[in-house]
Design a protein around this motif. Structure first.
Motif, PDB file in Angstrom:
ATOM      1  N   THR A   1      31.074  48.521  33.561  1.00 55.19           N
ATOM      2  CA  THR A   1      30.461  47.932  34.763  1.00 55.19           C
ATOM      3  C   THR A   1      31.480  47.098  35.531  1.00 55.19           C
ATOM      4  N   ALA A   2      32.681  46.967  34.966  1.00 55.26           N
ATOM      5  CA  ALA A   2      33.765  46.232  35.623  1.00 55.26           C
ATOM      6  C   ALA A   2      35.090  46.817  35.156  1.00 55.26           C
ATOM      7  N   ILE A   3      36.093  46.733  36.019  1.00 49.49           N
ATOM      8  CA  ILE A   3      37.418  47.253  35.684  1.00 49.49           C
ATOM      9  C   ILE A   3      38.461  46.216  36.072  1.00 49.49           C
ATOM     10  N   PHE A   4      39.361  45.925  35.131  1.00 48.81           N
ATOM     11  CA  PHE A   4      40.516  45.062  35.376  1.00 48.81           C
ATOM     12  C   PHE A   4      41.740  45.963  35.435  1.00 48.81           C
ATOM     13  N   CYS A   5      42.412  45.966  36.580  1.00 49.63           N
ATOM     14  CA  CYS A   5      43.639  46.754  36.750  1.00 49.63           C
ATOM     15  C   CYS A   5      44.847  45.822  36.659  1.00 49.63           C
ATOM     16  N   ALA A   6      45.886  46.276  35.973  1.00 44.24           N
ATOM     17  CA  ALA A   6      47.044  45.426  35.716  1.00 44.24           C
ATOM     18  C   ALA A   6      47.940  45.220  36.924  1.00 44.24           C
ATOM     19  N   ASN A   7      47.646  45.883  38.047  1.00 42.88           N
ATOM     20  CA  ASN A   7      48.306  45.504  39.298  1.00 42.88           C
ATOM     21  C   ASN A   7      47.434  45.958  40.475  1.00 42.88           C
ATOM     22  N   ASP A   8      47.784  45.490  41.668  1.00 42.21           N
ATOM     23  CA  ASP A   8      46.950  45.740  42.840  1.00 42.21           C
ATOM     24  C   ASP A   8      46.986  47.189  43.303  1.00 42.21           C
TER      25      ASP A   8
ATOM     26  N   ALA B   1      32.390  45.938  39.291  1.00 43.29           N
ATOM     27  CA  ALA B   1      33.289  44.878  39.768  1.00 43.29           C
ATOM     28  C   ALA B   1      34.739  45.301  39.512  1.00 43.29           C
ATOM     29  N   LEU B   2      35.652  44.678  40.251  1.00 44.86           N
ATOM     30  CA  LEU B   2      37.053  45.094  40.162  1.00 44.86           C
ATOM     31  C   LEU B   2      37.967  43.886  40.351  1.00 44.86           C
ATOM     32  N   VAL B   3      38.980  43.782  39.487  1.00 42.18           N
ATOM     33  CA  VAL B   3      39.998  42.729  39.611  1.00 42.18           C
ATOM     34  C   VAL B   3      41.375  43.376  39.524  1.00 42.18           C
ATOM     35  N   GLY B   4      42.276  42.951  40.397  1.00 37.83           N
ATOM     36  CA  GLY B   4      43.649  43.432  40.364  1.00 37.83           C
ATOM     37  C   GLY B   4      44.591  42.365  39.844  1.00 37.83           C
ATOM     38  N   TYR B   5      45.882  42.567  40.124  1.00 39.29           N
ATOM     39  CA  TYR B   5      46.897  41.621  39.650  1.00 39.29           C
ATOM     40  C   TYR B   5      48.129  41.746  40.545  1.00 39.29           C
ATOM     41  N   ASP B   6      48.723  40.633  40.916  1.00 41.50           N
ATOM     42  CA  ASP B   6      49.956  40.497  41.706  1.00 41.50           C
ATOM     43  C   ASP B   6      49.715  39.820  43.044  1.00 41.50           C
ATOM     44  N   ASP B   7      48.501  39.980  43.636  1.00 41.20           N
ATOM     45  CA  ASP B   7      48.188  39.475  44.970  1.00 41.20           C
ATOM     46  C   ASP B   7      49.192  39.970  45.998  1.00 41.20           C
ATOM     47  N   GLN B   8      49.367  41.296  46.047  1.00 39.32           N
ATOM     48  CA  GLN B   8      50.198  41.891  47.090  1.00 39.32           C
ATOM     49  C   GLN B   8      49.464  41.829  48.424  1.00 39.32           C
ATOM     50  N   GLU B   9      50.219  41.984  49.502  1.00 37.89           N
ATOM     51  CA  GLU B   9      49.657  41.864  50.849  1.00 37.89           C
ATOM     52  C   GLU B   9      48.438  42.757  51.054  1.00 37.89           C
ATOM     53  N   ILE B  10      48.460  43.960  50.482  1.00 32.29           N
ATOM     54  CA  ILE B  10      47.376  44.907  50.704  1.00 32.29           C
ATOM     55  C   ILE B  10      46.061  44.437  50.108  1.00 32.29           C
ATOM     56  N   ALA B  11      46.101  43.524  49.129  1.00 30.35           N
ATOM     57  CA  ALA B  11      44.880  43.044  48.488  1.00 30.35           C
ATOM     58  C   ALA B  11      43.959  42.337  49.480  1.00 30.35           C
ATOM     59  N   ARG B  12      44.514  41.812  50.564  1.00 27.46           N
ATOM     60  CA  ARG B  12      43.700  41.121  51.565  1.00 27.46           C
ATOM     61  C   ARG B  12      43.003  42.082  52.506  1.00 27.46           C
ATOM     62  N   HIS B  13      43.445  43.356  52.520  1.00 23.96           N
ATOM     63  CA  HIS B  13      42.989  44.283  53.551  1.00 23.96           C
ATOM     64  C   HIS B  13      42.186  45.467  53.006  1.00 23.96           C
ATOM     65  N   THR B  14      41.877  45.466  51.707  1.00 24.66           N
ATOM     66  CA  THR B  14      41.004  46.511  51.177  1.00 24.66           C
ATOM     67  C   THR B  14      39.570  46.226  51.615  1.00 24.66           C
ATOM     68  N   HIS B  15      38.710  47.196  51.396  1.00 22.20           N
ATOM     69  CA  HIS B  15      37.289  47.037  51.760  1.00 22.20           C
ATOM     70  C   HIS B  15      36.428  47.313  50.533  1.00 22.20           C
ATOM     71  N   PRO B  16      35.869  46.262  49.930  1.00 24.51           N
ATOM     72  CA  PRO B  16      36.001  44.835  50.254  1.00 24.51           C
ATOM     73  C   PRO B  16      37.345  44.286  49.793  1.00 24.51           C
ATOM     74  N   PRO B  17      37.729  43.102  50.309  1.00 23.55           N
ATOM     75  CA  PRO B  17      38.999  42.492  49.888  1.00 23.55           C
ATOM     76  C   PRO B  17      39.029  42.278  48.372  1.00 23.55           C
TER      77      PRO B  17
END
Length: 344
Positions: free
Chosen positions: A245-252, A274-290
């Motif tokens: 029901t949730a996925i943690f990805c080791a990078n964005d 639910a989804l969580v990434g890692y690194d906080d790259q610029e693209i993380a702000r512009h996905t839908h949803p962020p």
């Protein structure tokens, strides 16, 4: 600076360029204005505009000491560039200049660069950096000067090491999903031979154990840090009899692929997965949803490396060598919209 970047919706490099008044940077007036407004609102003390410095005035100023910065690679990833930003800013604030040299992992090139650094009478010390976290063997020639290892470590050296707190970061990312009520949490990792992948996976497992949730190997996929792997691994995870029901990805980038795969499957994020990434790259702000993600604190690491080096250099001659220290810089969570907010 991390706070300003998050609030303004830009990268740490952009904040650095704006606050350091880099006129050559290709940033819009709106972006510059937004960063300055956010910085002022958060209480960041903005520097006064510097008057132009003539060649004669520059020559009359006291000579700045030089900090050598050796890095094995800088052009294939955004991360080492941000570390250079942090190191440069910290050096300048302390009356020093940062001189950067790239070795490309070429032993002869590295030896020649070290010799050139050591020949400079104004050399204060050297930061020895790598593009990804790994063990290194410190060149013997560097043992004669103040030295700090950045994003790497050497068990045989007494030089301090500055590294990201990856285990704690993996733990925090998984813990956030657990706090949102998830018990079946998938993990899409990077290349398993890399220390970053190993440590983020270790943090994932520790968070599950802390919450008394069983580890299920069927919920783990190894990847290669690319979006295509995130896409394929997500399709594979969601096809299992009991999908997460949730996925943690080791990078964005892999999280970006995971997000696309969930959209293709008709799954709503974060309502269904639910989804969580890692690194906080610029693209993380512009996905839908962020994308909710973890910051890889490259800027702070660069600053910490120079600050630690200055402390080393200020020790009186003949002071006994200190024991090797390992400084881990926290990887903070950036809340966006791919994980439902906590109640209350």
């Amino acid at each position: 600076m991390t706070d300003v970047a998050q609030a303004a919706g830009v990268s740490q490099s952009t904040v650095s360029m704006v606050l350091n008044q880099m006129s050559g940077a290709r940033l819009s007036a709106a972006t510059r204005s937004r960063v300055l407004e956010v910085a002022a609102a958060l209480g960041y003390r903005l520097p006064r505009p510097a008057a132009p410095v003539t060649a004669a005035a520059a020559a009359a100023q006291p000579a700045r000491q030089v900090i050598g910065y050796l890095v094995d690679e800088i052009s294939t990833s955004p991360h080492p560039v941000v570390s250079v930003d942090g190191a440069r800013d910290a050096a300048w604030e302390q009356g020093c200049l940062l001189q950067v040299a790239v070795t490309r992992n070429h032993a002869g090139h590295e030896a020649a660069l070290i010799a050139a650094f050591l020949a400079q009478p104004g050399l204060l010390g050297i930061v020895y950096s790598t593009i990804f976290t790994r063990a290194v063997v410190v060149p013997e020639a560097l043992r004669s000067v103040p030295l700090v290892l950045l994003n790497c470590h050497d068990a045989s050296s007494t030089a301090p090491s500055v590294v990201p707190g990856e285990v704690a970061g993996g733990h925090a990312a998984t813990e956030r999903l657990i706090a949102a009520g998830h018990q079946r949490i998938g993990f899409i990792n990077g290349e398993p031979w890399m220390e970053a992948a190993q440590d983020r996976f270790k943090g994932y497992r520790r968070a599950l154990a802390t919450a008394d949730l069983p580890f299920d190997a069927a919920l783990v996929r190894d990847g290669d840090w690319m979006s295509g792997t995130g896409f394929d691994a997500t399709l594979s995870l969601m096809a299992t009899p009991r999908p997460p029901t949730a996925i943690f990805c080791a990078n964005d980038l892999m999280a970006l692929g995971a997000l696309e795969a969930l959209k293709q499957l008709g799954k709503r994020v974060p309502e269904e997965v639910a989804l969580v990434g890692y690194d906080d790259q610029e693209i993380a702000r512009h996905t839908h949803p962020p994308l909710t993600t973890m910051v890889l604190p490259n800027y702070e690491m660069g600053r910490a490396a120079v600050e630690t080096l200055l402390t080393q250099a200020q020790r009186p001659p003949g002071t006994p060598t200190a024991r090797r220290t390992l400084l881990k810089i926290d990887c903070p969570l950036v809340e966006r919209e791919t994980v439902e907010r906590r109640a209350g």
